[in-house]
Scaffold this motif. Structure first.
Motif, PDB file in Angstrom:
ATOM      1  N   PRO A 230      58.806   6.439  36.298  1.00 54.88           N
ATOM      2  CA  PRO A 230      59.187   7.438  35.287  1.00 54.88           C
ATOM      3  C   PRO A 230      60.285   6.913  34.372  1.00 54.88           C
ATOM      4  CG  PRO A 230      60.101   8.023  37.437  1.00 54.88           C
ATOM      5  CD  PRO A 230      59.221   6.833  37.661  1.00 54.88           C
ATOM      6  N   MET A 231      60.057   7.043  33.092  1.00 52.29           N
ATOM      7  CA  MET A 231      60.999   6.540  32.095  1.00 52.29           C
ATOM      8  C   MET A 231      60.715   7.241  30.771  1.00 52.29           C
ATOM      9  SD  MET A 231      61.346   2.590  30.789  1.00 52.29           S
ATOM     10  CE  MET A 231      59.567   2.481  30.729  1.00 52.29           C
ATOM     11  N   CYS A 232      61.749   7.555  30.025  1.00 47.99           N
ATOM     12  CA  CYS A 232      61.604   8.178  28.711  1.00 47.99           C
ATOM     13  C   CYS A 232      62.261   7.283  27.663  1.00 47.99           C
ATOM     14  CB  CYS A 232      62.242   9.571  28.670  1.00 47.99           C
ATOM     15  SG  CYS A 232      61.412  10.792  29.712  1.00 47.99           S
ATOM     16  N   VAL A 233      61.606   7.170  26.518  1.00 48.65           N
ATOM     17  CA  VAL A 233      62.101   6.321  25.431  1.00 48.65           C
ATOM     18  C   VAL A 233      61.982   7.082  24.119  1.00 48.65           C
ATOM     19  CG1 VAL A 233      61.762   4.181  24.137  1.00 48.65           C
ATOM     20  CG2 VAL A 233      61.427   4.187  26.612  1.00 48.65           C
ATOM     21  N   ARG A 234      63.017   7.028  23.315  1.00 47.39           N
ATOM     22  CA  ARG A 234      62.953   7.544  21.950  1.00 47.39           C
ATOM     23  C   ARG A 234      63.459   6.475  20.999  1.00 47.39           C
ATOM     24  NH1 ARG A 234      67.808  12.079  22.458  1.00 47.39           N
ATOM     25  NH2 ARG A 234      69.591  10.616  22.346  1.00 47.39           N
ATOM     26  N   VAL A 235      62.890   6.443  19.821  1.00 50.14           N
ATOM     27  CA  VAL A 235      63.198   5.398  18.836  1.00 50.14           C
ATOM     28  C   VAL A 235      64.007   6.033  17.722  1.00 50.14           C
ATOM     29  CG1 VAL A 235      62.268   3.643  17.303  1.00 50.14           C
ATOM     30  CG2 VAL A 235      61.052   4.212  19.421  1.00 50.14           C
ATOM     31  N   ASN A 262      69.368   8.936  35.451  1.00 47.81           N
ATOM     32  CA  ASN A 262      69.622   9.478  34.112  1.00 47.81           C
ATOM     33  C   ASN A 262      68.612  10.561  33.732  1.00 47.81           C
ATOM     34  OD1 ASN A 262      71.811   7.768  33.715  1.00 47.81           O
ATOM     35  ND2 ASN A 262      70.550   6.153  32.803  1.00 47.81           N
ATOM     36  N   LEU A 263      67.418  10.530  34.343  1.00 52.82           N
ATOM     37  CA  LEU A 263      66.429  11.566  34.044  1.00 52.82           C
ATOM     38  C   LEU A 263      66.905  12.930  34.514  1.00 52.82           C
ATOM     39  CD1 LEU A 263      63.186   9.631  35.018  1.00 52.82           C
ATOM     40  CD2 LEU A 263      63.837  10.360  32.721  1.00 52.82           C
ATOM     41  N   ASN A 264      67.648  12.950  35.627  1.00 55.77           N
ATOM     42  CA  ASN A 264      68.162  14.225  36.138  1.00 55.77           C
ATOM     43  C   ASN A 264      69.406  14.676  35.392  1.00 55.77           C
ATOM     44  OD1 ASN A 264      66.144  14.265  38.148  1.00 55.77           O
ATOM     45  ND2 ASN A 264      67.387  12.969  39.500  1.00 55.77           N
ATOM     46  N   SER A 265      70.241  13.709  35.002  1.00 50.79           N
ATOM     47  CA  SER A 265      71.489  14.067  34.315  1.00 50.79           C
ATOM     48  C   SER A 265      71.305  14.245  32.816  1.00 50.79           C
ATOM     49  CB  SER A 265      72.545  12.986  34.572  1.00 50.79           C
ATOM     50  OG  SER A 265      72.135  11.735  34.018  1.00 50.79           O
ATOM     51  N   GLY A 266      70.180  13.778  32.270  1.00 49.92           N
ATOM     52  CA  GLY A 266      69.953  13.891  30.831  1.00 49.92           C
ATOM     53  C   GLY A 266      70.721  12.866  30.016  1.00 49.92           C
ATOM     54  N   THR A 267      71.203  11.807  30.651  1.00 54.37           N
ATOM     55  CA  THR A 267      71.988  10.784  29.959  1.00 54.37           C
ATOM     56  C   THR A 267      71.053   9.747  29.345  1.00 54.37           C
ATOM     57  OG1 THR A 267      73.767  11.078  31.566  1.00 54.37           O
ATOM     58  CG2 THR A 267      73.820   9.081  30.203  1.00 54.37           C
TER      59      THR A 267
END
Length: 534
Positions: A230-235, A262-267
């Motif tokens: 699981p990983m989130c990326v924004r450009v 960081n997924l749980n903390s939103g960082t």
């Protein structure tokens, strides 16, 4: 001619398959079989290119498809060569390794009866010494060689051999090749690769928790898509640097990513993504694969409601980035009470986008890849875009069947620059709002990648050792001579490459005889010396 028994047939087949010659032939066939994968589009990389090739070659294309020429690296014939090469390498390397182990434990062979017949030969008569003292001196000087001393009456022989690393390097090279094949196969089983297009505007980006998050996804045979990292990326933005002639010299994108805790903390963590400088996190690698432009259009319907959409268009010209694409706008809810009437009033746009516009009359082209003066040349359609038919459509083109059936009708053809709009007969307004860059990101996971690197490096190391190290043998025969002298006879043989062995043998001869003289307290002097070279 008598027929072979099944056992003999199997034995002969196994011997042929596990010979080094067969392994070399299979390795050559493997390289030859990979050529179609480089010349023809592959479904695993670009399925649309395969479809385009089949459409352009209606006769040849289907035959190539039957032969799996568009799926080369997963085809039955490529897999057969791969497996046969693996079996051949195992079968021919195992006996070689056992033989090498036996040769390491064996003592150097005894000297030939006639040393003068060897390619390298030297004899001398040395005074003032005895055979035992000279034997000890020669044995000491040959440190680093595998050696043994044999005595037969008054004659003493020193046998020495060097260069065992040559065969060891050869075996390491071939076993590394075998390991490389295994690592690549393991990578195909446990790896996955997904591509996704992200608008570089700091928007929501994407999260790689599911294959549905990607525009295209290729999984290994054991990957079912439920255990992706699981990983989130924004450009946030994308920057391309060009020379004055339009040649690109650099690409980079400022991204933020979340992974692990960081997924749980939103960082969000920042990272500067560049070509060949991927983001590495959790065993995954995020590559910057490509870029382009995503135009933004706003459609104002007759009742005043608006729809705005930003969508990537495909770069048709990789030098000027003249791009083509299409958009579909559905009227806002409540505009039309009847569902059929709603479908008849959908708006579609199809055309070209130029980052730096150049007009030749009414024909739009682009003269520079950077977005300096963006403009579009579009056809505007009204009617049923086919969004409700359930048939898949290209994101870059409208459904020609809907146009051919008269269900989607062209209403206007215009060229627009940023901020310009056009009004249709029913009062609908289409405005070009500009464009944003997009990037194509590739998320790759290959747990065997590090082993591919390790085996590739050991292959090169083994090959280097096998090319540099030479296998050679030296024999020294010592016999008592008249009046306190000793006859010294030396012979040398290079078991592999003979290049440079002559100079090395002469240096070794000089060093051995020099040491013999220096070890004698009586300061012996050489009485006679002759050299024979064939």
């Amino acid at each position: 001619m008598p027929s072979l028994s099944p056992v003999a047939l199997v034995r002969n087949t196994w011997r042929t398959l596990t010979s080094m010659g067969t392994a070399l032939v299979l390795l050559f066939l493997l390289a030859l079989a990979a050529i179609p994968g480089a010349l023809l589009p592959q479904r695993s990389l670009n399925e649309s290119k395969v479809a385009e090739y089949l459409a352009e070659h209606p006769t040849l294309g289907p035959w190539l498809d039957r032969l799996q020429a568009f799926d080369v690296f997963s085809s039955f014939w490529f897999t057969a060569i791969y497996v046969l090469l693996f079996i051949s390498l195992v079968g021919c390397l195992t006996p070689r390794m056992l033989e090498h182990v036996r040769s390491l434990r064996a003592t150097p062979v005894a000297a030939p009866r006639n040393l003068s017949r060897l390619p390298k030969h030297h004899s001398a008569v040395v005074s003032g010494s005895d055979v035992a003292t000279m034997t000890a001196a020669v044995d000491q000087r040959l440190r680093g060689w595998r050696r043994t001393v044999r005595r037969d009456g008054d004659t003493t022989e020193v046998s020495a051999e060097k260069g065992y690393l040559r065969e060891f390097g050869n075996i390491v090279f071939h076993f590394s090749l075998l390991g490389l094949l295994v690592a690549i196969a393991a990578g195909k089983l446990f790896s996955y690769e997904g591509n996704v297009i992200v608008i570089a505007d700091g928007g929501p980006g994407f999260c790689s928790a599911s294959p549905a998050a990607f525009d295209s996804f290729r999984a290994g045979n054991t990957v079912d898509g439920t255990s992706l990292y699981p990983m989130c990326v924004r450009v946030n933005d994308f920057t391309a640097t060009y020379l004055e002639n339009g040649q690109a010299v650099g690409f980079q994108a400022n991204i933020d990513y979340q992974a692990g805790g960081n997924l749980n903390s939103g960082t969000w963590q920042p990272y500067l993504l560049k070509v060949n400088e991927p983001l590495r996190v959790g065993g995954d690698r995020v590559y910057l694969q490509g870029h382009g432009y995503a135009p933004t259009f706003t459609v104002t319907f007759p009742d005043g409601q608006t729809r705005t959409q930003t969508l990537q268009w495909r770069p048709d010209d990789q030098f000027t980035f003249l791009s083509s694409g299409a958009m579909r706008f559905d009227p806002p809810g409540g505009t039309y009470a009847d569902e059929r009437e709603r479908r008849k009033n959908q708006i579609a746009i199809q055309g070209l986008f130029a980052p730096t516009a150049q007009l030749d009359g009414a024909l739009l082209s682009s003269r520079f890849p950077e977005m300096q003066d963006p403009a579009v040349a579009i056809d505007i359609y009204k009617g049923d875009t086919g969004l409700d038919t359930g048939r898949p459509q290209s994101v870059f083109a409208l459904d020609e069947r809907m146009i051919g059936q008269g269900r989607l009708n062209k209403m206007a053809r215009v060229n627009l620059k940023v901020g310009e709009d056009t009004r249709l007969a029913d009062g609908t307004v289409v405005r070009f709002d500009g464009a944003m860059p997009f990037v194509n990101l590739q998320v790759s996971h290959d747990p065997a990648q590090i082993w591919v690197l390790v085996f590739a490096m050991t292959m090169m190391g083994g090959l280097l050792v096998s090319l540099i190290v030479r296998r050679r043998r030296v024999w020294v025969r010592l016999t008592p001579g008249p009046a306190g002298t000793v006859n010294v006879e030396l012979g040398g043989l290079a078991r592999t490459d003979n290049s440079g062995w002559g100079d090395e043998f002469e240096r070794l001869t000089t060093r051995l005889l020099s040491d013999v003289d220096s070890t004698d307290t009586a300061a012996p002097q050489e009485l006679g010396k002759k050299a024979e070279h064939s």
